[in-house]
Motif scaffolding. Structure first.
Motif, short mmCIF file in Angstrom:
data_model
loop_
_atom_site.label_atom_id
_atom_site.label_comp_id
_atom_site.label_asym_id
_atom_site.label_seq_id
_atom_site.Cartn_x
_atom_site.Cartn_y
_atom_site.Cartn_z
N GLY A 40 0.79 -1.22 0.00
CA GLY A 40 0.00 0.00 0.00
C GLY A 40 0.83 1.27 0.00
O GLY A 40 0.29 2.38 0.13
N LYS A 43 3.62 1.94 -4.73
CA LYS A 43 4.58 1.53 -5.77
C LYS A 43 3.89 1.30 -7.12
O LYS A 43 4.33 1.84 -8.14
N THR A 44 2.83 0.49 -7.11
CA THR A 44 2.15 0.21 -8.38
C THR A 44 1.49 1.47 -8.92
O THR A 44 1.49 1.72 -10.13
N THR A 45 0.94 2.28 -8.04
CA THR A 45 0.34 3.54 -8.49
C THR A 45 1.39 4.39 -9.21
O THR A 45 1.11 4.98 -10.26
N1 LIG Z 1 -7.80 2.54 -8.29
C1 LIG Z 1 -7.73 2.74 -6.97
N2 LIG Z 1 -8.78 3.24 -6.30
C2 LIG Z 1 -8.72 3.46 -4.97
N3 LIG Z 1 -7.63 3.21 -4.21
C3 LIG Z 1 -6.56 2.71 -4.83
C4 LIG Z 1 -6.55 2.43 -6.24
N4 LIG Z 1 -5.34 1.93 -6.57
C5 LIG Z 1 -4.62 1.89 -5.44
N5 LIG Z 1 -5.35 2.34 -4.40
C6 LIG Z 1 -4.90 2.49 -3.01
O1 LIG Z 1 -3.72 3.29 -3.05
C7 LIG Z 1 -2.76 2.83 -2.10
C8 LIG Z 1 -1.47 2.47 -2.82
O2 LIG Z 1 -1.71 1.29 -3.58
P1 LIG Z 1 -0.58 0.61 -4.48
O3 LIG Z 1 -1.20 -0.58 -5.13
O4 LIG Z 1 0.03 1.63 -5.36
O5 LIG Z 1 0.47 0.15 -3.37
P2 LIG Z 1 1.71 -0.82 -3.53
O6 LIG Z 1 2.85 -0.19 -2.83
O7 LIG Z 1 1.90 -1.19 -4.95
O8 LIG Z 1 1.20 -2.10 -2.71
P3 LIG Z 1 1.53 -3.66 -2.90
O9 LIG Z 1 2.95 -3.85 -2.47
O10 LIG Z 1 0.56 -4.32 -1.94
O11 LIG Z 1 1.27 -4.02 -4.34
C9 LIG Z 1 -3.42 1.64 -1.38
O12 LIG Z 1 -4.02 2.12 -0.19
C10 LIG Z 1 -4.47 1.17 -2.36
O13 LIG Z 1 -5.54 0.54 -1.70
#
Ligand SMILES: Nc1ncnc2c1ncn2[C@@H]1O[C@H](COP(=O)(O)OP(=O)(O)OP(=O)(O)O)[C@@H](O)[C@H]1O
Length: 242
Positions: A40, A43-45
């Motif tokens: 969360g 990273k993916t965002t």
């Molecule tokens: N399309 C979306 N709508 C609402 N919230 C989102 C969306 N995409 C991501 N989030 C939220 O944004 C935050 C960052 O998510 P993200 O997937 O970028 O994290 P991450 O670091 O890639 O996590 P992980 O290691 O679990 O893949 C999280 O709280 C997630 O629930």
């Protein structure tokens, strides 16, 4: 190091949730940049914003000093930004070769070019033997390699990898790290790689960017990151030895 890709004060909000807050990421030409952080962290965002799958709420993305924030994903792909997905996303009813050719044709390439480039990408990833197998008939580890081959077909200058070793066993993860190194050596592209396998990412990356709750916690060399007290507290849990 000349800058290939960068973000300026990048923020992404999903309603009341701030997924990214003022992130400044820099990727040098020919650099492998690890992107790590807890679940969360954003990273993916961030990868979605770099590849054009997510518009930032605030901030800019630049490629070679040119602002590309409003470019959609296909335009960025044509400009040399390629990505893989955490959940692979192959066309299951197509062969491995077709999955790769589609990536080139989808970017405006000719069919003959697509055939050549797909064949080369499959060779680079040692997948020639599976070229005519349907994607759905491949074991999971090979599907991940095909996802990577597909991202290489367009000969990217920037390669964005979202957890390439997710779901792989230790041997497969080590092989995947070697593959990323080989791709980097062959194409000389800049690579941003998200990975939870800390030993792998610290061994693979030239620099590491650490996110926590949408903000940059630290950017540094693998040696700086593995012993940084804040990174250890927020993510690693303990110092990671090489
Ligand atoms: N399309 C979306 N709508 C609402 N919230 C989102 C969306 N995409 C991501 N989030 C939220 O944004 C935050 C960052 O998510 P993200 O997937 O970028 O994290 P991450 O670091 O890639 O996590 P992980 O290691 O679990 O893949 C999280 O709280 C997630 O629930």
């Amino acid at each position: 190091m000349s800058l290939l890709l960068r973000t300026r004060q990048l923020s992404v909000r999903f309603g009341g949730l701030c997924a990214l807050d003022g992130v400044e990421l820099e990727l040098g030409a020919g650099e492998i940049l690890g992107l790590i952080g807890p679940n969360g962290a954003g990273k993916t965002t961030l990868l979605n914003v770099l590849s054009g799958f997510q518009r930032p709420t605030v901030g800019e993305v630049e490629l070679d000093g040119r602002t590309i924030t409003r470019w959609d994903a296909p335009r960025r792909a044509r400009a040399g930004i390629s990505r893989t997905f955490q959940d692979v996303r192959l066309f299951e009813e197509m062969s491995v070769q077709e999955n790769c050719e589609v990536a080139v044709v989808g970017c405006g390439g000719r069919r003959s070019t697509a055939r050549t480039q797909a064949t080369q990408a499959l060779e680079l990833l040692d997948l020639q033997g599976s070229a005519h197998v349907l994607a759905r008939d491949l074991p999971y580890g090979l599907q991940r390699r095909v996802g990577l081959a597909r991202a290489l077909c367009a000969r990217p200058r920037v390669l964005l990898l979202d957890e390439p070793a997710a779901g792989l066993n230790d041997d497969e993860s080590a092989a995947m790290a070697e593959t990323v190194r080989a791709i980097h050596a062959e194409l000389g592209c800049g690579v941003v790689v998200i990975e939870h396998d800390v030993r792998m990412i610290l061994g693979l990356s030239h620099r590491v960017h650490v996110l926590d709750h949408g903000v940059t916690l630290r950017v540094g060399s693998p040696d700086e990151i593995r012993t940084d007290p804040d990174v250890v507290t927020a993510y690693l849990g303990e110092e990671v030895h090489a």
